[in-house]
Design a protein around this motif. Structure first.
Motif, PDB file in Angstrom:
ATOM      1  N   ARG A  39       1.196  -1.810   0.302  1.00 29.81           N
ATOM      2  CA  ARG A  39       0.222  -0.321  -0.269  1.00 29.81           C
ATOM      3  C   ARG A  39       0.516   0.997  -0.062  1.00 29.81           C
ATOM      4  O   ARG A  39       0.347   2.370  -0.643  1.00 29.81           O
ATOM      5  CB  ARG A  39      -1.128   0.117   0.901  1.00 29.81           C
ATOM      6  CG  ARG A  39      -1.400  -1.296   0.906  1.00 29.81           C
ATOM      7  CD  ARG A  39      -2.954  -0.880   1.162  1.00 29.81           C
ATOM      8  NE  ARG A  39      -3.609   0.219   1.345  1.00 29.81           N
ATOM      9  CZ  ARG A  39      -4.058   0.660   2.569  1.00 29.81           C
ATOM     10  NH1 ARG A  39      -4.666   0.493   4.360  1.00 29.81           N
ATOM     11  NH2 ARG A  39      -5.194   2.063   2.761  1.00 29.81           N
ATOM     12  N   GLU A  52      -2.597  -7.672   5.065  1.00 30.08           N
ATOM     13  CA  GLU A  52      -2.644  -6.873   4.232  1.00 30.08           C
ATOM     14  C   GLU A  52      -4.408  -7.630   3.396  1.00 30.08           C
ATOM     15  O   GLU A  52      -4.491  -8.157   3.068  1.00 30.08           O
ATOM     16  CB  GLU A  52      -2.146  -6.225   3.067  1.00 30.08           C
ATOM     17  CG  GLU A  52      -1.091  -4.808   2.865  1.00 30.08           C
ATOM     18  CD  GLU A  52      -0.544  -4.507   1.754  1.00 30.08           C
ATOM     19  OE1 GLU A  52      -0.061  -2.964   1.623  1.00 30.08           O
ATOM     20  OE2 GLU A  52       0.339  -5.003   0.960  1.00 30.08           O
ATOM     21  N   ASP A  71     -12.585   6.748   6.359  1.00 30.22           N
ATOM     22  CA  ASP A  71     -11.199   6.023   6.653  1.00 30.22           C
ATOM     23  C   ASP A  71     -11.583   4.852   5.575  1.00 30.22           C
ATOM     24  O   ASP A  71     -12.133   4.122   5.857  1.00 30.22           O
ATOM     25  CB  ASP A  71      -9.950   6.331   7.449  1.00 30.22           C
ATOM     26  CG  ASP A  71      -9.029   6.039   7.621  1.00 30.22           C
ATOM     27  OD1 ASP A  71      -7.835   6.471   7.030  1.00 30.22           O
ATOM     28  OD2 ASP A  71      -9.288   4.613   7.390  1.00 30.22           O
ATOM     29  N   ARG A  72     -10.381   4.387   5.230  1.00 28.08           N
ATOM     30  CA  ARG A  72     -10.206   3.037   5.301  1.00 28.08           C
ATOM     31  C   ARG A  72     -11.004   1.983   5.995  1.00 28.08           C
ATOM     32  O   ARG A  72     -11.695   1.100   5.609  1.00 28.08           O
ATOM     33  CB  ARG A  72      -8.946   2.186   4.640  1.00 28.08           C
ATOM     34  CG  ARG A  72      -8.971   0.617   4.634  1.00 28.08           C
ATOM     35  CD  ARG A  72      -7.235   0.281   4.284  1.00 28.08           C
ATOM     36  NE  ARG A  72      -6.798  -0.833   4.028  1.00 28.08           N
ATOM     37  CZ  ARG A  72      -7.342  -2.069   2.313  1.00 28.08           C
ATOM     38  NH1 ARG A  72      -8.272  -1.268   1.476  1.00 28.08           N
ATOM     39  NH2 ARG A  72      -7.280  -2.890   2.523  1.00 28.08           N
ATOM     40  N   GLU A 112      -5.138   6.256   8.231  1.00 24.93           N
ATOM     41  CA  GLU A 112      -4.623   6.980   6.626  1.00 24.93           C
ATOM     42  C   GLU A 112      -5.401   9.123   6.108  1.00 24.93           C
ATOM     43  O   GLU A 112      -5.091   9.026   5.460  1.00 24.93           O
ATOM     44  CB  GLU A 112      -5.263   6.164   5.817  1.00 24.93           C
ATOM     45  CG  GLU A 112      -4.706   6.109   4.255  1.00 24.93           C
ATOM     46  CD  GLU A 112      -4.366   5.248   3.649  1.00 24.93           C
ATOM     47  OE1 GLU A 112      -3.902   4.636   2.394  1.00 24.93           O
ATOM     48  OE2 GLU A 112      -5.526   4.049   4.018  1.00 24.93           O
ATOM     49  N   GLN A 115      -3.458  11.219   8.105  1.00 24.71           N
ATOM     50  CA  GLN A 115      -2.149  12.129   7.326  1.00 24.71           C
ATOM     51  C   GLN A 115      -2.579  12.148   5.761  1.00 24.71           C
ATOM     52  O   GLN A 115      -1.611  13.298   5.311  1.00 24.71           O
ATOM     53  CB  GLN A 115      -2.013   9.920   6.756  1.00 24.71           C
ATOM     54  CG  GLN A 115      -0.089   9.977   5.965  1.00 24.71           C
ATOM     55  CD  GLN A 115      -0.054   8.993   5.235  1.00 24.71           C
ATOM     56  OE1 GLN A 115       0.576   8.100   6.328  1.00 24.71           O
ATOM     57  NE2 GLN A 115       0.190   8.774   4.075  1.00 24.71           N
ATOM     58  N   TRP A 137     -11.472  11.346  11.039  1.00 26.33           N
ATOM     59  CA  TRP A 137      -9.590  10.686  12.153  1.00 26.33           C
ATOM     60  C   TRP A 137     -10.292   9.720  13.851  1.00 26.33           C
ATOM     61  O   TRP A 137      -9.261   9.268  14.051  1.00 26.33           O
ATOM     62  CB  TRP A 137      -9.144  11.445  12.309  1.00 26.33           C
ATOM     63  CG  TRP A 137      -9.691  12.933  13.782  1.00 26.33           C
ATOM     64  CD1 TRP A 137      -9.982  13.164  13.800  1.00 26.33           C
ATOM     65  CD2 TRP A 137      -9.141  12.141  15.306  1.00 26.33           C
ATOM     66  NE1 TRP A 137     -10.362  13.990  14.730  1.00 26.33           N
ATOM     67  CE2 TRP A 137     -10.042  13.113  16.016  1.00 26.33           C
ATOM     68  CE3 TRP A 137      -8.724  11.738  16.012  1.00 26.33           C
ATOM     69  CZ2 TRP A 137     -10.241  13.634  17.437  1.00 26.33           C
ATOM     70  CZ3 TRP A 137      -8.715  11.378  17.399  1.00 26.33           C
ATOM     71  CH2 TRP A 137      -9.167  12.555  18.397  1.00 26.33           C
ATOM     72  N   CYS A 194      -0.906   2.426   6.460  1.00 22.08           N
ATOM     73  CA  CYS A 194      -0.464   4.155   6.146  1.00 22.08           C
ATOM     74  C   CYS A 194       0.712   4.576   6.955  1.00 22.08           C
ATOM     75  O   CYS A 194       2.065   3.605   7.537  1.00 22.08           O
ATOM     76  CB  CYS A 194      -1.215   4.630   5.956  1.00 22.08           C
ATOM     77  SG  CYS A 194      -1.300   5.353   7.332  1.00 22.08           S
ATOM     78  N   TRP A 196       2.195   7.220   8.279  1.00 23.22           N
ATOM     79  CA  TRP A 196       1.890   7.519   9.900  1.00 23.22           C
ATOM     80  C   TRP A 196       1.729   6.771  10.816  1.00 23.22           C
ATOM     81  O   TRP A 196       2.451   6.139  11.605  1.00 23.22           O
ATOM     82  CB  TRP A 196       1.160   8.834   9.795  1.00 23.22           C
ATOM     83  CG  TRP A 196       0.632   9.461  10.780  1.00 23.22           C
ATOM     84  CD1 TRP A 196       2.079   9.446  11.449  1.00 23.22           C
ATOM     85  CD2 TRP A 196      -0.405  10.285  11.308  1.00 23.22           C
ATOM     86  NE1 TRP A 196       1.619  10.601  13.229  1.00 23.22           N
ATOM     87  CE2 TRP A 196       0.596  10.998  12.950  1.00 23.22           C
ATOM     88  CE3 TRP A 196      -1.245  10.185  11.128  1.00 23.22           C
ATOM     89  CZ2 TRP A 196      -0.186  11.619  13.303  1.00 23.22           C
ATOM     90  CZ3 TRP A 196      -2.140  11.491  11.390  1.00 23.22           C
ATOM     91  CH2 TRP A 196      -2.037  11.904  13.135  1.00 23.22           C
ATOM     92  N   TRP A 198       2.182   3.587   9.847  1.00 25.40           N
ATOM     93  CA  TRP A 198       3.942   1.942  10.458  1.00 25.40           C
ATOM     94  C   TRP A 198       4.585   2.995  11.196  1.00 25.40           C
ATOM     95  O   TRP A 198       4.840   1.726  11.883  1.00 25.40           O
ATOM     96  CB  TRP A 198       4.194   2.353   8.438  1.00 25.40           C
ATOM     97  CG  TRP A 198       4.881   0.940   8.745  1.00 25.40           C
ATOM     98  CD1 TRP A 198       6.055   0.520   8.411  1.00 25.40           C
ATOM     99  CD2 TRP A 198       4.361  -0.464   8.869  1.00 25.40           C
ATOM    100  NE1 TRP A 198       6.237  -0.579   7.870  1.00 25.40           N
ATOM    101  CE2 TRP A 198       5.845  -1.439   8.368  1.00 25.40           C
ATOM    102  CE3 TRP A 198       3.564  -1.229   9.105  1.00 25.40           C
ATOM    103  CZ2 TRP A 198       5.514  -2.198   8.491  1.00 25.40           C
ATOM    104  CZ3 TRP A 198       2.924  -2.457   9.148  1.00 25.40           C
ATOM    105  CH2 TRP A 198       3.683  -3.297   9.074  1.00 25.40           C
ATOM    106  N   GLU A 231      -4.653  -5.512   9.150  1.00 26.31           N
ATOM    107  CA  GLU A 231      -5.921  -4.878   9.151  1.00 26.31           C
ATOM    108  C   GLU A 231      -6.521  -5.864   9.185  1.00 26.31           C
ATOM    109  O   GLU A 231      -6.773  -6.674   8.409  1.00 26.31           O
ATOM    110  CB  GLU A 231      -5.571  -4.151   8.248  1.00 26.31           C
ATOM    111  CG  GLU A 231      -5.508  -4.174   6.869  1.00 26.31           C
ATOM    112  CD  GLU A 231      -5.603  -3.554   5.492  1.00 26.31           C
ATOM    113  OE1 GLU A 231      -5.443  -2.316   5.477  1.00 26.31           O
ATOM    114  OE2 GLU A 231      -5.012  -3.961   4.072  1.00 26.31           O
TER     115      GLU A 231
END
Length: 397
Positions: A39, A52, A71-72, A112, A115, A137, A194, A196, A198, A231
């Motif tokens: 990603r 993932e 967000d995802r 994400e 970010q 967020w 993502c 951030w 990570w 995830e």
């Protein structure tokens, strides 16, 4: 007598399967979803493997108006909730809106999304930051969006206890149902893959830096060197047992016992397990399988193994950690273990802990390589959050 609370629907989004059938088939086959991160470019980070979710297109499942505001992690949560409700054969529009609630857990919220908005802030200016950042967020965003989408206005909330959160959210839902709520969507889905997120995950010092997926996440193994992040997670539909049976619902099983403590050392984890068994009015001999937290960090593995030996005896109960196929999903991890436990009881199969060669010194009967057929009536799920959170939950078919 305290009312029984049962699970009537499951919704799963996992690195090795989307939906309960794909996930369960993959799990029994020992199919791993762990591999190199795709990603974003992770080549500059110490850890470069993750669990993932692939093949997921939110646009195929959700209205386009939700795309710019989610967000995802929220998209995965909304779809998992839809699948769980469908599995339970529940149509929220036909139920009393104040009789339904949503209780989820989160470890970080929509990282994400944030970010992207921070990038816009620093590269273009504040006028380019989305107004949706104000909630996309937030830890409670999954609860809120599931509630809005399904018209659920009863007791709701969010729990933030890291990887113990999935169990804690389900326990909170159980309490609300015992107080009179007729249905609760509960559990957790997390997604932090993502740049951030990570960076934040690396601060734990517990990520595996192995480059070969089959050697990366090895709990209770002498080669253990940390966990692989992933995830996904699971959401459960919970109802009072009497009303579930009255409407002819399929029942996966009962949330029979739960306890939580806050102490990262041996007594804290053992106490949580003992109290959960006491809450379920069961003895250690009644437990057919344990779904382990499985940190894959030597000291944490030692604490968990010693707890299990002290409670159940040397190799006294089959133990499994199917999360070696998905990675640790943070708040979503324990919720997925709960869903897996219900599927295991339904199918009479203990899923394997793949790639692991269990060290004799831990004294565990770890199920490895292949599923183990067994008559499963009761399962214990253990989860620990960073910093000392311990949760244990007993489920019964």
């Amino acid at each position: 007598m305290t009312a029984s609370v049962v699970v009537t629907g499951l919704g799963v989004t996992a690195p090795n399967g989307l939906g309960i059938r794909d996930f369960w088939n993959a799990t029994l086959a020992g199919k791993s979803g762990i591999g190199p991160l795709t990603r974003f470019d992770a080549s500059g980070y110490p850890a470069r493997l993750a669990g993932e979710i692939t093949g997921f297109s939110a646009e195929e499942h959700l209205p386009s108006r939700l795309m710019p505001q989610t967000d995802r992690v929220t998209r995965l949560s909304l779809v998992a909730a839809d699948w769980a409700l469908e599995d339970a054969k529940v149509r929220p529009a036909e139920l009393a809106e104040f009789g339904m609630g949503v209780i989820t857990a989160s470890s970080a919220g929509g990282f994400e999304f944030s970010q992207g908005e921070l990038k816009s802030l620093w590269s273009q200016g504040g006028q380019y930051v989305s107004a949706y950042q104000s909630f996309a967020w937030f830890y409670a965003v999954n609860t809120g969006q599931i509630s809005i989408r399904n018209g659920m206005k009863g007791p709701s909330g969010v729990v933030v206890t890291d990887q113990a959160g999935g169990l804690d959210a389900v326990a909170h839902a159980r309490r609300q149902i015992r107080k009179g709520t007729s249905l609760v969507v509960a559990g957790a889905v997390d997604a932090l893959l993502c740049p951030w997120g990570w960076v934040g995950l690396h601060t734990s010092g517990r990520l595996s830096t192995a480059e070969e997926p089959t050697h990366a996440y090895l709990p209770f193994d002498d080669r253990a060197g940390g966990h692989v992040p992933g995830e996904g997670g699971a959401l459960l539909i919970m109802e009072p047992a009497d009303s579930a049976h009255a409407r002819g619902a399929k029942v996966y099983g009962e949330i029979a016992g739960y306890a939580a403590t806050f102490d990262g050392r041996e007594p804290g984890l053992r106490k949580a397990v003992e109290l959960a068994l006491a809450d379920a009015r069961l003895t250690p001999g009644d437990v057919d399988v344990v779904f382990a937290d499985a940190a894959a960090e030597p000291e944490l593995d030692r604490v968990e193994a010693e707890t299990l030996v002290e409670v159940f005896g040397l190799r006294g109960v089959p133990v499994t950690a199917p999360k070696t196929m998905t990675g640790r999903l943070y708040a979503g991890a324990a919720a997925l273990d709960l869903a897996t436990a219900f599927l295991a009881m339904e199918d009479g199969q203990i899923p394997p802990t793949v790639h692991v060669e269990p060290a004799d010194r831990y004294g565990l009967d770890l199920v490895v390589s292949q599923p183990r057929p067994a008559r499963l009536r009761t399962a214990l799920v253990i989860a620990r959050g960073h910093g000392g959170f311990n949760s244990a939950m007993v489920v019964r078919s």
